[in-house]
Motif scaffolding. Structure first.
Motif, mmCIF file in Angstrom:
data_model
loop_
_atom_site.group_PDB
_atom_site.id
_atom_site.type_symbol
_atom_site.label_atom_id
_atom_site.label_comp_id
_atom_site.label_asym_id
_atom_site.label_seq_id
_atom_site.Cartn_x
_atom_site.Cartn_y
_atom_site.Cartn_z
ATOM 1 N N UNK A 93 0.848 -1.197 0.000
ATOM 2 C CA UNK A 93 0.000 0.000 0.000
ATOM 3 C C UNK A 93 0.883 1.246 0.000
ATOM 4 N N UNK A 114 -0.274 9.101 0.373
ATOM 5 C CA UNK A 114 0.180 10.294 -0.358
ATOM 6 C C UNK A 114 1.599 10.670 0.037
ATOM 7 N N UNK A 144 4.711 11.196 -2.500
ATOM 8 C CA UNK A 144 5.481 12.455 -2.501
ATOM 9 C C UNK A 144 6.981 12.163 -2.459
ATOM 10 N N UNK A 200 -3.374 1.809 -8.706
ATOM 11 C CA UNK A 200 -3.246 2.889 -7.736
ATOM 12 C C UNK A 200 -2.328 3.999 -8.309
ATOM 13 N N UNK A 235 -3.344 7.924 -9.515
ATOM 14 C CA UNK A 235 -2.634 9.128 -9.051
ATOM 15 C C UNK A 235 -1.901 9.830 -10.189
ATOM 16 N N UNK A 236 -1.808 9.187 -11.343
ATOM 17 C CA UNK A 236 -1.122 9.791 -12.492
ATOM 18 C C UNK A 236 0.380 9.606 -12.448
ATOM 19 N N UNK A 244 2.725 8.405 -15.410
ATOM 20 C CA UNK A 244 3.188 9.320 -16.460
ATOM 21 C C UNK A 244 4.536 9.949 -16.107
ATOM 22 N N UNK A 256 -9.669 4.118 -1.172
ATOM 23 C CA UNK A 256 -8.407 4.548 -0.548
ATOM 24 C C UNK A 256 -7.465 5.136 -1.590
ATOM 25 N N UNK A 257 -7.437 4.491 -2.757
ATOM 26 C CA UNK A 257 -6.509 4.998 -3.779
ATOM 27 C C UNK A 257 -6.971 6.365 -4.281
ATOM 28 N N UNK A 258 -8.293 6.592 -4.356
ATOM 29 C CA UNK A 258 -8.787 7.917 -4.761
ATOM 30 C C UNK A 258 -8.365 8.972 -3.742
ATOM 31 N N UNK A 295 -5.826 8.911 -1.473
ATOM 32 C CA UNK A 295 -4.385 9.179 -1.432
ATOM 33 C C UNK A 295 -3.920 9.889 -2.710
ATOM 34 N N UNK A 296 -4.540 9.528 -3.833
ATOM 35 C CA UNK A 296 -4.156 10.165 -5.098
ATOM 36 C C UNK A 296 -4.511 11.640 -5.099
ATOM 37 N N UNK A 311 -4.953 13.555 -2.550
ATOM 38 C CA UNK A 311 -4.086 14.248 -1.587
ATOM 39 C C UNK A 311 -2.729 14.555 -2.234
ATOM 40 N N UNK A 312 -2.194 13.583 -2.963
ATOM 41 C CA UNK A 312 -0.901 13.780 -3.640
ATOM 42 C C UNK A 312 -0.996 14.942 -4.633
ATOM 43 N N UNK A 345 -1.224 18.335 -2.830
ATOM 44 C CA UNK A 345 0.071 18.760 -2.262
ATOM 45 C C UNK A 345 1.031 19.189 -3.374
ATOM 46 N N UNK A 361 2.820 22.854 -4.021
ATOM 47 C CA UNK A 361 4.247 23.068 -4.328
ATOM 48 C C UNK A 361 4.417 24.144 -5.397
ATOM 49 N N UNK A 421 7.898 22.068 -11.393
ATOM 50 C CA UNK A 421 6.751 21.699 -10.562
ATOM 51 C C UNK A 421 5.447 21.833 -11.354
ATOM 52 N N UNK A 424 5.230 19.072 -13.823
ATOM 53 C CA UNK A 424 4.877 17.828 -13.133
ATOM 54 C C UNK A 424 3.373 17.771 -12.861
ATOM 55 N N UNK A 452 1.439 16.987 -15.959
ATOM 56 C CA UNK A 452 1.514 15.569 -16.352
ATOM 57 C C UNK A 452 0.658 14.701 -15.434
ATOM 58 N N UNK A 453 0.723 14.997 -14.138
ATOM 59 C CA UNK A 453 -0.042 14.185 -13.179
ATOM 60 C C UNK A 453 -1.554 14.341 -13.347
#
Lengths: 111, 540
Positions: free
Chosen positions: A52, A55, A59, A87, A91-92, A95, B446-448, B450-451, B453-454, B457, B461, B470, B473, B476-477
């Motif tokens: 698992x 975030x 990071x 997963x 989160x992308x 790429x 959960x993956x939604x 955490x994704x 949140x990433x 954040x 940045x 940045x 990035x 692209x994300x």
């Protein structure tokens, strides 16, 4: 979270097991970032036993990618389970990060 | 007798409708300007006093002023210590109405009612004057109501029942003091009760002393009313409400005490002073002076004790989490004089608002320890509204080309941050509903979480360092993942046949919100690019 370092030719392999959560991310940061920021380094993360990622784990991985690009190194993530691969795609991160299915064939190809 | 009761009821209704109409129409006319002006004046004691007096006169309710000031304090436009004297002076602002009511000028007010009413009915005069005309019409209604009440009271002394009642309360000033306090709890306007007391004295139901004591009772009534009504208040509103209760309670009890000292010792105090100022023994103006002394004592109590009171109230009722989160951290009215500084502060405030969003997601990880998501969202909406008003204010100052370009970029980014705030709130609420123990969709959810949140954040940045990497990035994300999300939804629905319709519907909803948040973050990245080079936006 367990991190086991080893060497395969010019590659440093970090085998990750368990959850890459807040505490695990700090451990990985301490283990991974100095290797990539001290010069051009080749680091492979064996993620086949990784369950698992939170975030904070993502990071650290993004920060590591930035460091290796800045210093001309190499970073790859190998052996993600299908669920974890999904997963990363949600989160992308697929790429941005170099994701490979299998560590051995990836290192052989990179050699 | 029933005709008199109907006359009194009609008069009472017109009176209160008039009070409420004056408040509504004058607030509509001056609210925004007055709020801004008050915030600017609050740091200068004399101007703060004048502003409070004016606000009290406009609203005819120091409670309404206290409520409005609460929003200014919550919005970070002024401190509690600066708001308290304004509340105090608002009490004095309610006095002029009582003086007008004590004058025998009903003919003038009938003309006022007629002229303003006809102008409104036939749409005469410029449209911008309509709120003022409506306010004047309601002033006329108020005095017509008062006149009707006076007419209803006039024949009362000839009734047997009245004589019995008068005999029962004969000489009991304390009874009217208590009645004033209780009426204040019911009516919520001290000036309204003061005017009614004048009408009762005029009709012979009360002596001047008793009418004065009824007015003094309203001071204690404010305290009683707030004690009864403020139990649901927390933080800053409670501080201001308690302060109102304190200064009014002190003034009511002080004047009641002075009344009895004067009554039993013969020392010339409040009533003698009123009599000296209005020598005619039947003059209702004498009662208006008594009301003036009551409200002046409240102001005096405030001037003496507002500094220690602010510290005491802050300890007694500290700001709540929501009030803390609702307060802008950077924008200030003073900076509006320098557009470059104001833009810089608005930029920082937007970023601070965005920085709250990961904490909103964190409530899903630590539901027990966190500030509830609904509270966070309400606070974020308050700050967003303040930023919006701030940007509008800047736009109204005819900024030069460079400032205008940056303002435009900030306005675009603000719209995105507001949409993101709402989307993240809806996403958090939907996810909380779906994430039960043993939920089949837990890994996807959960993956939604955490994704997202990433991505948030990473977006933060881009605001903290001007590194083009940045931004690249983040772009692209946040590439489109519609096909991926559709595939994952289909996979889940095929593998989890136990899901009922509501769960399936929620699953589609939450994944849709996730996709929307990703799209908004992509637009945010583009807005960041525009902010890095605002001139390019206006050129294209």
């Amino acid at each position: 979270m367990q991190i086991t370092p080893s060497t395969r030719g010019s590659w440093t392999v970090l085998t990750l097991a368990g959850k890459l959560d807040n505490a695990g991310s700090e451990e990985l940061r301490a283990e991974l970032l100095p290797r990539l920021s001290s010069g051009p380094a080749s680091v492979a993360l064996d993620c086949s036993a990784l369950d698992y990622v939170t975030s904070s784990g993502f990071r650290v991985l993004l920060q590591a990618e930035k460091e290796q690009r800045k210093h001309g190194g190499r970073l790859l993530l190998a052996g993600l389970t299908p669920a974890l691969r999904n997963f990363f795609e949600i989160a992308g991160l697929h790429t941005v990060l170099h994701l490979v299915p299998d560590l051995d064939s990836a290192l052989a190809a990179e050699r | 007798m029933s005709e008199l009761a109907a006359l009194f009821l009609a008069g009472l209704a017109l009176f209160f409708h008039g009070v409420s109409g004056i408040r509504t129409h004058l607030q509509g006319l001056t609210s925004r300007r007055l709020r801004r002006q008050l915030a600017a004046w609050s740091r200068r004691p004399l101007l703060a006093g004048a502003g409070g007096f004016l606000f009290g006169a406009v609203t005819q309710s120091s409670t309404a002023v206290a409520f409005i000031l609460t929003s200014l304090v919550s919005g970070g436009l002024m401190s509690v210590a600066h708001a308290l004297p304004i509340v105090a002076w608002a009490n004095l602002g309610t006095v002029p109405l009582v003086f007008f009511a004590s004058l025998n000028a009903h003919l003038a007010f009938l003309y006022l009612l007629g002229v303003a009413g006809l102008a409104l009915a036939f749409d005469l005069g410029p449209a911008r004057l309509r709120p003022a005309l409506s306010a004047l019409f309601h002033v006329g209604l108020l005095f017509l109501g008062l006149q009707l009440m006076k007419e209803a009271f006039a024949p009362l002394p000839s009734f047997e029942g009245f004589r019995e009642l008068a005999a029962f309360i004969q000489g009991s000033a304390l009874a009217t003091f208590v009645a004033g306090a209780l009426l204040r709890v019911l009516v919520q306007s001290s000036s309204a009760i003061a005017v009614i007391a004048i009408a009762l004295a005029h009709g012979g139901l009360l002596s001047l002393d008793q009418a004065a004591m009824m007015m003094f009772g309203t001071g204690a009534g404010v305290g009683l009313s707030i004690f009864l009504l403020s139990s649901n208040l927390r933080g800053v509103p409670r501080q201001i409400a308690l302060y109102q209760a304190l200064i009014n309670g002190v003034s009511g009890l002080a004047l009641c005490t002075l009344y009895y000292v004067e009554h039993y010792s013969g020392a010339p105090l409040v009533l003698s002073l009123s009599a000296a100022l209005a020598p005619s023994p039947d003059s209702p103006v004498r009662l208006a002076y008594a009301f003036l002394f009551l409200q002046s004592t409240a102001v005096l109590a405030a001037l003496v004790g507002s500094r220690p009171a602010a510290a005491w109230l802050a300890r007694l009722s500290p700001p709540t989490d929501e009030q803390d989160l609702s307060r802008p951290r950077f924008i200030s009215n003073e900076a509006l004089a320098d557009p470059d500084s104001a833009l810089e502060l608005a930029d920082k405030e937007q970023v601070a608002l965005l920085a709250q969003l990961p904490a909103q997601l964190d409530t899903l990880r630590q539901p027990a320890a966190a500030v509830p998501p609904a509270v966070r969202h309400r606070a974020a909406q308050t700050v967003a509204a303040e930023i919006h008003a701030y940007l509008r204010e800047l736009a109204g100052q005819s900024p030069d080309a460079q400032a205008s370009a940056r303002l435009l970029a900030l306005e675009q980014r603000h719209a995105l941050v507001v949409s993101l705030t709402d989307t993240i709130h809806d996403f958090t609420a939907a996810l909380a509903r779906l994430r039960g123990p043993g939920s089949a969709s837990a890994p996807l959810l959960d993956s939604l979480l955490e994704s997202l949140d990433t991505l948030l954040l990473t977006a933060l940045d881009t605001t903290r360092a001007s590194d083009p990497d940045d931004l690249a990035l983040l772009l692209r994300l946040t590439a489109d993942r519609g096909d991926l999300m559709e595939r994952l939804r289909r996979q889940l629905l095929a593998s989890e046949t136990a899901l009922d319709h509501a769960q399936k519907s929620d699953l589609f909803y939450v994944t849709g919100l996730f996709e929307r948040a990703v799209w908004l973050l992509r637009q945010f990245a583009l807005a960041q690019q525009a902010l890095a080079n605002p001139a390019a936006v206006t050129q294209t």
